[in-house]
Structures are given as structure tokens and as C-alpha cells.
Design an enzyme around this catalytic site. Structure first.
Site, PDB file in Angstrom:
ATOM      1  N   THR A  73       0.883  -1.238  -0.092  1.00 11.85           N
ATOM      2  CA  THR A  73      -0.025  -0.190   0.014  1.00 11.85           C
ATOM      3  C   THR A  73       0.726   1.251  -0.023  1.00 11.85           C
ATOM      4  O   THR A  73       0.611   2.031  -0.723  1.00 11.85           O
ATOM      5  CB  THR A  73      -0.909  -0.091   1.248  1.00 11.85           C
ATOM      6  OG1 THR A  73      -1.891  -1.038   1.204  1.00 11.85           O
ATOM      7  CG2 THR A  73      -1.667   1.451   1.392  1.00 11.85           C
ATOM      8  N   SER A 189       5.208  -6.686  -2.179  1.00 18.28           N
ATOM      9  CA  SER A 189       5.052  -6.729  -0.841  1.00 18.28           C
ATOM     10  C   SER A 189       5.395  -8.085  -0.409  1.00 18.28           C
ATOM     11  O   SER A 189       5.157  -9.094  -1.224  1.00 18.28           O
ATOM     12  CB  SER A 189       3.405  -6.774  -0.605  1.00 18.28           C
ATOM     13  OG  SER A 189       3.177  -6.999   1.030  1.00 18.28           O
ATOM     14  N   ALA A 190       6.280  -8.251   0.786  1.00 22.83           N
ATOM     15  CA  ALA A 190       6.719  -9.317   1.191  1.00 22.83           C
ATOM     16  C   ALA A 190       5.993 -10.676   1.747  1.00 22.83           C
ATOM     17  O   ALA A 190       6.048 -11.795   1.446  1.00 22.83           O
ATOM     18  CB  ALA A 190       7.726  -9.055   2.546  1.00 22.83           C
ATOM     19  N   CYS A 314      -8.148  -6.178   2.781  1.00 21.91           N
ATOM     20  CA  CYS A 314      -7.616  -4.724   3.307  1.00 21.91           C
ATOM     21  C   CYS A 314      -8.882  -4.143   3.602  1.00 21.91           C
ATOM     22  O   CYS A 314      -8.816  -2.965   3.260  1.00 21.91           O
ATOM     23  CB  CYS A 314      -6.884  -4.260   2.306  1.00 21.91           C
ATOM     24  SG  CYS A 314      -5.293  -5.110   1.735  1.00 21.91           S
TER      25      CYS A 314
END
Length: 373
Positions: A73, A189-190, A314
Site C-alpha cells: 500500500t 509486498s513481502a 484490506c
């Protein structure tokens, strides 16, 4: 009680043991990557090694900028707010972090399969793109639909627009090639690939002049202020390397997904797999169950030991009707019955059978209840 079957990898993929180990080792270093003493230099080496691992995972050129962020994000926000382009155009099915990244956003319509029409997109840019940044997801987080980003980038560049792609869901599931896509910016993103939560990255070509959205002490070449999340970044690097190496296993995952979808469609002629005939991520299914809202399904599956979701994770735990499906023109009464199933490397044949058994039992209960009414 049966062991829990996790089928919500698009929300978060469970942290890999190797990423946990890398994060733990980094925590033991104890230095600040910005410090010039020995411990600081050790910490800096960890950050730079992870930066190289992430770069290799997406085939970004050595000259590319890789800015570590707290998540996908934040990477999306930095791409759109920090690009220096005041006008933002995004696909109508983008993640909320893109749709809300600027005060004024022009949405690019999609068809019933969630795809952008290149001819319509070309017409929208006819006035010129020097002041525009375009954001189009490589893979949709809810439907799994793969957007034709390479072609979109070619069109946008003819009008001198910058192009950003949110590749958060794509990494680890398909071969993500920054250079081949021809984009200017890419978010990652991890925790979607088994890395720690709280780490992400924005990749940009050397020609993009990024401005810090969160200015601070000059970390990440002045683009993202604040001390780097050393342990999260270390785990991210290892997860990115492993995700790249494990791509061949996605053929097995796709076969399991196809079997799951075929099984559901055999169980009910009222069921629908969203974008069934469209190129999608090999692990993702968005399935409707006629007459049963998504919240009821998620709760029922949970009671049966199956973890699925009603779409994007989210939304603070909400199970409201998908905005993605609304943008695709799918009626609300159908959209509110859609549940996302997303598989991972640990998914087995038995997991698919358990899902189909639970799906059939729930559907039959609701069918009997409707008949009795």
C-alpha cells in the site's frame, strides 16, 4: 478436529521458515543501517543484499531504484503521489490503495472479464500524457485476472505517460519481469510470498524522479524517511529468492485450482467462476454460490476448518460486496455471493477434496432451506 486448510494465500501467505530465520538473524545484528560504525555497516549489508535479491526476483536492471517501504500500500502511494505527475489514471478494478492514492483519479473502464480495452485506453490518452501516471494491476487480487500490462505500457509511453503496475499478487505466482513489462514503476509486498508482514518495495527506472511522501532523515536515498525495517527487509529478500525458484511448482497449483473449479461447477449449475475463461493467476478462484451470501460462506467454511475470504483482506475484516466485481458490471446480487479461494505451495489433493465436500454440504443445506420455504 480436522487440521485447518489454509486457502487464503492472496491475503497473506504463511511466513516461510527461511524468512523467519533471516529476520531473526537480522534482529541479532542490532545496528542501524545508517550508522557508519561496524554494526551499522553489517546492518547496511543486510539491506543491500535483500535489495539485490528483490531486484533479481523481478529482473529489474542494475540501474533501477529499489525503495523499501512498509507494505505494498505504501509502495503504491509513493508511486502515484511521488511520481511528480499531477493527473492519475487507474484501472477500475485496482486495489483500494491505488483507487485512494490521489484526490482526483480518472478510472479506466474494464469489461466483464476485468480487462482494459486497449482501443478505449488509447482514446482516453489522446489529449497527451506528459502530466499523467497510469496505474494498472498486473494481477487482480480478487479475481486473479492478468492484465495486459506490457501492451498498456506501450500505448501509454506513446503519449509520454509514466506507467506503474501493482505486482503485489503476481510475484511468486507468475514470472514477473520488470524489464519485459516495460513499466516505469512496480509495487511489491513481502507477506504475499511468505515474507514478513510490514515490508514492501517500490521499483522504479533510473529516469523516474521520485519525491518522498514520508520525508525524514534521508533513508532510502531520500525517497522514504525512517529507519529501515531491517528484519522485515531481510526476510523479504529471502522470500523473494525462494518465490522465484519455486515458480515451476505453479503448474501443479494450477491443476489443483482447475480441479476445484470443475468440481464446483459439477456440483451446481448455478455456480459461477468469475472470469473462468480469462488468463488468471494459477492459484486464484472467485466462485459464486447462488442464494448464499459471502459472509455466510466464509463463516461456514471456517467452522469446517477451511480458510477462504470474501475478496480483498484490506477492508478491516469486512465482507461487503466486491467493488472489483461491480466495476466488471456483475450484478450486486451475484457479487455478494462470491468467495475467493487462493491456493499455495502447501495445498494438496486432499485439501481440494475437503473444500469440495464442504462446498457441497453448504449448498445442499441452503437448497433444502429454500425448498422448505
Amino acid at each position: 478436529m480436522n487440521q485447518t486448510v489454509y486457502m487464503d494465500h492472496n491475503a497473506t501467505s504463511p511466513t516461510r521458515p527461511e524468512a523467519v530465520e533471516a529476520a531473526a538473524r537480522a534482529m541479532q545484528v542490532g545496528g542501524n543501517p545508517s550508522s557508519v560504525h561496524g554494526q551499522g555497516r553489517k546492518a547496511r549489508r543486510i539491506v543491500e543484499e535483500a535489495r539485490e535479491q528483490v531486484r533479481r526476483a523481478v529482473n529489474a536492471p542494475a540501474s533501477a531504484q529499489i525503495v523499501f517501504t512498509s507494505c505494498g500500500t505504501e509502495a503504491n502511494s509513493l508511486a502515484l503521489r511521488g511520481s511528480g505527475r499531477p493527473n492519475v489514471m487507474v484501472g477500475a478494478t485496482e486495489h483500494a490503495s491505488v483507487l485512494r492514492a490521489a484526490d482526483a483519479i480518472e478510472r479506466i473502464p474494464v469489461d466483464v472479464n476485468g480487462l482494459i480495452d486497449p482501443f478505449q485506453f488509447d482514446e482516453m490518452l489522446a489529449g497527451g500524457g506528459d502530466d499523467k501516471v497510469i496505474s494498472v494491476m498486473l494481477a487482480n487480487n480478487e479475481t486473479g485476472v492478468l492484465q495486459q500490462v506490457e501492451g498498456i505500457a506501450r500505448i501509454a509511453h506513446r503519449y509520454h505517460a509514466l506507467v506503474h503496475t501493482d505486482a503485489v499478487q503476481a510475484l511468486g505466482k507468475i514470472d514477473v519481469d520488470f524489464a519485459a513489462l516495460g513499466v516505469d514503476l512496480m509495487s511489491l509486498s513481502a507477506h504475499k510470498i511468505g515474507g514478513p508482514q510490514g515490508a514492501g518495495a517500490l521499483i522504479a527506472t533510473k529516469d523516474v524522479k521520485l519525491t518522498a511522501v514520508n520525508p525524514g532523515g534521508g533513508q532510502e536515498n531520500g525517497v522514504r524517511g525512517g529507519t529501515e525495517n531491517l528484519s522485515g527487509i531481510a526476510g523479504f529478500g529471502v522470500a523473494a529468492e525462494l518465490a522465484k525458484a519455486e515458480l515451476p511448482d505453479m503448474a501443479r497449483i494450477k491443476a489443483l485450482r482447475d480441479r476445484l473449479e470443475a468440481g464446483v461447477l459439477e456440483l451446481s449449475n448455478e455456480a459461477n467462476v468469475i472470469a473462468l475463461l480469462t488468463d488468471r493467476l494459477p492459484n486464484t478462484s472467485f466462485i459464486t454460490m447462488s442464494g448464499v451470501d459471502a459472509e455466510t460462506q466464509v463463516m461456514a467454511f471456517d467452522l469446517d476448518g477451511l480458510c477462504v475470504s470474501a475478496g480483498s483482506a484490506c477492508g478491516s475484516g469486512k465482507t461487503k460486496s466486491s467493488g472489483v466485481l461491480g466495476a466488471m458490471g456483475i450484478p450486486t446480487e451475484v457479487a455478494k455471493t462470491a468467495v475467493r479461494v487462493s491456493l499455495g505451495h502447501a495445498t494438496t489433493d486432499d485439501d481440494i477434496e475437503r473444500f469440495l465436500s464442504a462446498w457441497a454440504a453448504l449448498y445442499q443445506r441452503k437448497s433444502r432451506a429454500r425448498s422448505a420455504a
